[in-house]
Scaffold this motif. Structure first.
Motif, PDB file in Angstrom:
ATOM      1  N   ASN A 115       8.302  -8.392  -6.407  1.00  0.00           N
ATOM      2  CA  ASN A 115       7.139  -9.126  -5.912  1.00  0.00           C
ATOM      3  C   ASN A 115       6.599  -8.336  -4.732  1.00  0.00           C
ATOM      4  O   ASN A 115       7.253  -8.273  -3.696  1.00  0.00           O
ATOM      5  N   SER A 116       5.467  -7.750  -4.890  1.00  0.00           N
ATOM      6  CA  SER A 116       4.952  -6.856  -3.852  1.00  0.00           C
ATOM      7  C   SER A 116       4.807  -7.573  -2.516  1.00  0.00           C
ATOM      8  O   SER A 116       4.226  -8.653  -2.439  1.00  0.00           O
ATOM      9  N   PRO A 117       5.343  -6.976  -1.434  1.00  0.00           N
ATOM     10  CA  PRO A 117       5.106  -7.528  -0.107  1.00  0.00           C
ATOM     11  C   PRO A 117       3.655  -7.278   0.282  1.00  0.00           C
ATOM     12  O   PRO A 117       2.952  -6.501  -0.366  1.00  0.00           O
ATOM     13  N   SER A 118       3.203  -7.924   1.329  1.00  0.00           N
ATOM     14  CA  SER A 118       1.849  -7.648   1.788  1.00  0.00           C
ATOM     15  C   SER A 118       1.794  -6.230   2.325  1.00  0.00           C
ATOM     16  O   SER A 118       2.804  -5.676   2.782  1.00  0.00           O
ATOM     17  N   LEU A 119       0.617  -5.636   2.266  1.00  0.00           N
ATOM     18  CA  LEU A 119       0.445  -4.288   2.807  1.00  0.00           C
ATOM     19  C   LEU A 119       0.760  -4.282   4.298  1.00  0.00           C
ATOM     20  O   LEU A 119       1.353  -3.330   4.816  1.00  0.00           O
ATOM     21  N   LEU A 120       0.389  -5.356   5.005  1.00  0.00           N
ATOM     22  CA  LEU A 120       0.659  -5.418   6.442  1.00  0.00           C
ATOM     23  C   LEU A 120       2.155  -5.383   6.727  1.00  0.00           C
ATOM     24  O   LEU A 120       2.606  -4.691   7.642  1.00  0.00           O
ATOM     25  N   GLY A 147      -1.077   1.769  -3.490  1.00  0.00           N
ATOM     26  CA  GLY A 147      -1.281   0.824  -4.578  1.00  0.00           C
ATOM     27  C   GLY A 147      -1.258  -0.633  -4.153  1.00  0.00           C
ATOM     28  O   GLY A 147      -1.617  -1.506  -4.948  1.00  0.00           O
ATOM     29  N   LEU A 148      -0.818  -0.911  -2.930  1.00  0.00           N
ATOM     30  CA  LEU A 148      -0.819  -2.301  -2.466  1.00  0.00           C
ATOM     31  C   LEU A 148      -2.227  -2.701  -2.039  1.00  0.00           C
ATOM     32  O   LEU A 148      -2.939  -1.916  -1.416  1.00  0.00           O
ATOM     33  N   GLU A 149      -2.614  -3.904  -2.376  1.00  0.00           N
ATOM     34  CA  GLU A 149      -3.953  -4.377  -2.025  1.00  0.00           C
ATOM     35  C   GLU A 149      -3.973  -4.910  -0.604  1.00  0.00           C
ATOM     36  O   GLU A 149      -3.032  -5.568  -0.159  1.00  0.00           O
ATOM     37  N   ILE A 150      -5.045  -4.624   0.099  1.00  0.00           N
ATOM     38  CA  ILE A 150      -5.188  -5.082   1.472  1.00  0.00           C
ATOM     39  C   ILE A 150      -5.943  -6.409   1.506  1.00  0.00           C
ATOM     40  O   ILE A 150      -6.933  -6.584   0.804  1.00  0.00           O
ATOM     41  N   GLU A 151      -5.427  -7.355   2.273  1.00  0.00           N
ATOM     42  CA  GLU A 151      -6.113  -8.624   2.459  1.00  0.00           C
ATOM     43  C   GLU A 151      -7.141  -8.458   3.572  1.00  0.00           C
ATOM     44  O   GLU A 151      -6.897  -7.776   4.569  1.00  0.00           O
ATOM     45  N   VAL A 152      -8.278  -9.093   3.401  1.00  0.00           N
ATOM     46  CA  VAL A 152      -9.391  -8.920   4.331  1.00  0.00           C
ATOM     47  C   VAL A 152      -8.970  -9.207   5.773  1.00  0.00           C
ATOM     48  O   VAL A 152      -9.276  -8.446   6.692  1.00  0.00           O
ATOM     49  N   ASP A 153      -8.228 -10.279   5.984  1.00  0.00           N
ATOM     50  CA  ASP A 153      -7.834 -10.662   7.340  1.00  0.00           C
ATOM     51  C   ASP A 153      -6.852  -9.677   7.965  1.00  0.00           C
ATOM     52  O   ASP A 153      -6.678  -9.656   9.189  1.00  0.00           O
ATOM     53  N   ASP A 154      -6.169  -8.890   7.134  1.00  0.00           N
ATOM     54  CA  ASP A 154      -5.154  -7.960   7.635  1.00  0.00           C
ATOM     55  C   ASP A 154      -5.692  -6.554   7.873  1.00  0.00           C
ATOM     56  O   ASP A 154      -4.970  -5.689   8.381  1.00  0.00           O
ATOM     57  N   GLU A 155      -6.928  -6.305   7.511  1.00  0.00           N
ATOM     58  CA  GLU A 155      -7.444  -4.942   7.478  1.00  0.00           C
ATOM     59  C   GLU A 155      -7.267  -4.204   8.803  1.00  0.00           C
ATOM     60  O   GLU A 155      -6.783  -3.074   8.852  1.00  0.00           O
ATOM     61  N   TYR A 156      -7.645  -4.856   9.897  1.00  0.00           N
ATOM     62  CA  TYR A 156      -7.569  -4.183  11.183  1.00  0.00           C
ATOM     63  C   TYR A 156      -6.117  -3.899  11.580  1.00  0.00           C
ATOM     64  O   TYR A 156      -5.788  -2.793  12.010  1.00  0.00           O
ATOM     65  N   MET A 157      -5.228  -4.900  11.431  1.00  0.00           N
ATOM     66  CA  MET A 157      -3.841  -4.713  11.827  1.00  0.00           C
ATOM     67  C   MET A 157      -3.151  -3.655  10.985  1.00  0.00           C
ATOM     68  O   MET A 157      -2.309  -2.898  11.481  1.00  0.00           O
ATOM     69  N   VAL A 158      -3.483  -3.581   9.709  1.00  0.00           N
ATOM     70  CA  VAL A 158      -2.908  -2.542   8.848  1.00  0.00           C
ATOM     71  C   VAL A 158      -3.268  -1.164   9.390  1.00  0.00           C
ATOM     72  O   VAL A 158      -2.420  -0.270   9.486  1.00  0.00           O
ATOM     73  N   GLU A 159      -4.529  -0.993   9.773  1.00  0.00           N
ATOM     74  CA  GLU A 159      -4.956   0.300  10.309  1.00  0.00           C
ATOM     75  C   GLU A 159      -4.239   0.623  11.611  1.00  0.00           C
ATOM     76  O   GLU A 159      -3.712   1.718  11.795  1.00  0.00           O
ATOM     77  N   ILE A 160      -4.187  -0.345  12.525  1.00  0.00           N
ATOM     78  CA  ILE A 160      -3.566  -0.118  13.828  1.00  0.00           C
ATOM     79  C   ILE A 160      -2.086   0.219  13.693  1.00  0.00           C
ATOM     80  O   ILE A 160      -1.577   1.149  14.316  1.00  0.00           O
ATOM     81  N   MET A 161      -1.366  -0.546  12.863  1.00  0.00           N
ATOM     82  CA  MET A 161       0.071  -0.324  12.726  1.00  0.00           C
ATOM     83  C   MET A 161       0.387   0.987  12.021  1.00  0.00           C
ATOM     84  O   MET A 161       1.346   1.682  12.361  1.00  0.00           O
ATOM     85  N   SER A 162      -0.421   1.352  11.031  1.00  0.00           N
ATOM     86  CA  SER A 162      -0.187   2.627  10.347  1.00  0.00           C
ATOM     87  C   SER A 162      -0.486   3.796  11.274  1.00  0.00           C
ATOM     88  O   SER A 162       0.205   4.824  11.250  1.00  0.00           O
ATOM     89  N   VAL A 163      -1.488   3.634  12.122  1.00  0.00           N
ATOM     90  CA  VAL A 163      -1.806   4.678  13.110  1.00  0.00           C
ATOM     91  C   VAL A 163      -0.658   4.832  14.099  1.00  0.00           C
ATOM     92  O   VAL A 163      -0.257   5.947  14.439  1.00  0.00           O
ATOM     93  N   TRP A 164      -0.108   3.700  14.550  1.00  0.00           N
ATOM     94  CA  TRP A 164       1.019   3.793  15.487  1.00  0.00           C
ATOM     95  C   TRP A 164       2.222   4.484  14.837  1.00  0.00           C
ATOM     96  O   TRP A 164       2.903   5.289  15.470  1.00  0.00           O
TER      97      TRP A 164
END
Length: 306
Positions: A115-120, A147-164
């Motif tokens: 069961n795929s976890p969230s991208l975040l 391949g994991l889909e990004i949820e709209v509400d998570d978009e910013y945090m996904v970018e910030i955490m991946s950058v860190w």
């Protein structure tokens, strides 16, 4: 932990226990919530809501090692889920349990096959693994994001955490690219005034989070002038900033408050009242685990919290 059953009757309704636990939790009586959750999972070891409330109560009390034990037991009886793995990861990180962080990250990577976890969650595991020096684990977790889909509400945090995560990696090219990206977000001023107030406010505080994380990076490099400019800016009250936001709003954001506390500590500022105010804000409300952990470290060292 995990006391002997205190339930008087085997027939006591699970729903009744859960309702009592929820009532105590929302009243802020976390000790009683823990007691009820203990009874609940002893009566029904697969009661997911019981583990979740138990974990959150321990988290509120900053009893992170115990929260880690509860999240492990939760997974053992109920199997992995995105929420259980998130709690397992966060509590291991806040407990300074490097082996626990690595194990939680590996479980998140494997969990994808069922069961795929969230991208975040996947990105967060990469971020925290990189932060403790588990670069190989972090890299595998970042690769698992494909391949994991990004949820709209998570978009910013996904970018910030991946950058860190990339900012912590030994690869100099990736680190430089990540630093530039974080700087762009930290210095963003083009907040669209046409957007709704809630959207505008959210965009504003997203900039503050980027500033907090970038300041942490510069502090780790002993570049205090740059950290100072990020945390105590003279120009953030820009014309594109919502009119109801002022410079004092910086301290309304728990993540920026946490980073400010760290900076003041590094500069030898011993104003205990100021530090206590920033500490309480960051620990009670700070959603970013990176900032929360560093604030906790400083708070304990400075004997600011019990």
């Amino acid at each position: 932990m995990f006391a002997e059953k205190s339930v008087n009757s085997e027939d006591l309704d699970v729903e009744e226990l859960l309702t009592e636990a929820q009532d105590f939790f929302f009243e802020g009586n976390y000790a009683k919530t823990i007691e009820k959750c203990n009874d609940l999972v002893l009566l029904k070891p697969t009661e997911v809501d019981g583990y979740a409330l138990w974990y959150l109560s321990l988290f509120k009390l900053e009893r992170y090692p115990e929260a880690f034990v509860v999240s492990k037991r939760w997974g053992g009886f109920c199997g992995p889920s995105s929420k259980q793995l998130k709690y397992l990861l966060e509590s291991a990180y806040l407990s300074d349990d490097k082996a626990g962080v690595k194990d939680a990250t590996e479980q998140i990577i494997r969990f994808r096959g069922r069961n795929s976890p969230s991208l975040l969650l996947q990105v967060t595991s990469a971020c925290l693994s990189a932060d403790i020096g588990e670069f190989g684990t972090s890299d595998r977790s970042l690769n698992a994001c494909e391949g994991l889909e990004i949820e709209v509400d998570d978009e910013y945090m996904v970018e910030i955490m991946s950058v860190w995560a990339e900012l912590c990696l030994p690869d100099l090219e990736k680190r430089e690219r990540a630093r530039k990206t974080l700087e762009e977000r930290a210095n963003a001023r083009g907040i669209d005034p046409i957007e709704s107030e809630d959207s505008t406010l959210r965009g504003y505080f997203e900039v503050l989070l980027a500033r907090a994380l970038l300041a942490l990076f510069y502090m780790s490099k002993k570049d205090f002038p740059l950290a100072h400019e990020l945390l105590f800016p003279t120009s953030i009250a820009h014309s594109h900033t919502p009119p109801h936001i002022t410079l004092s709003s910086l301290d309304d954001d728990p993540n920026i408050s946490g980073a400010r506390l760290l900076f003041l500590n590094s500069q030898g500022d011993t104003d205990q009242e100021k530090q206590k105010k920033l500490t309480e804000k960051a620990l009670k409300e700070g959603a970013n685990i990176l900032v929360r952990k560093r604030v906790r470290e400083i708070a304990v060292l400075g004997d600011i919290v019990q």
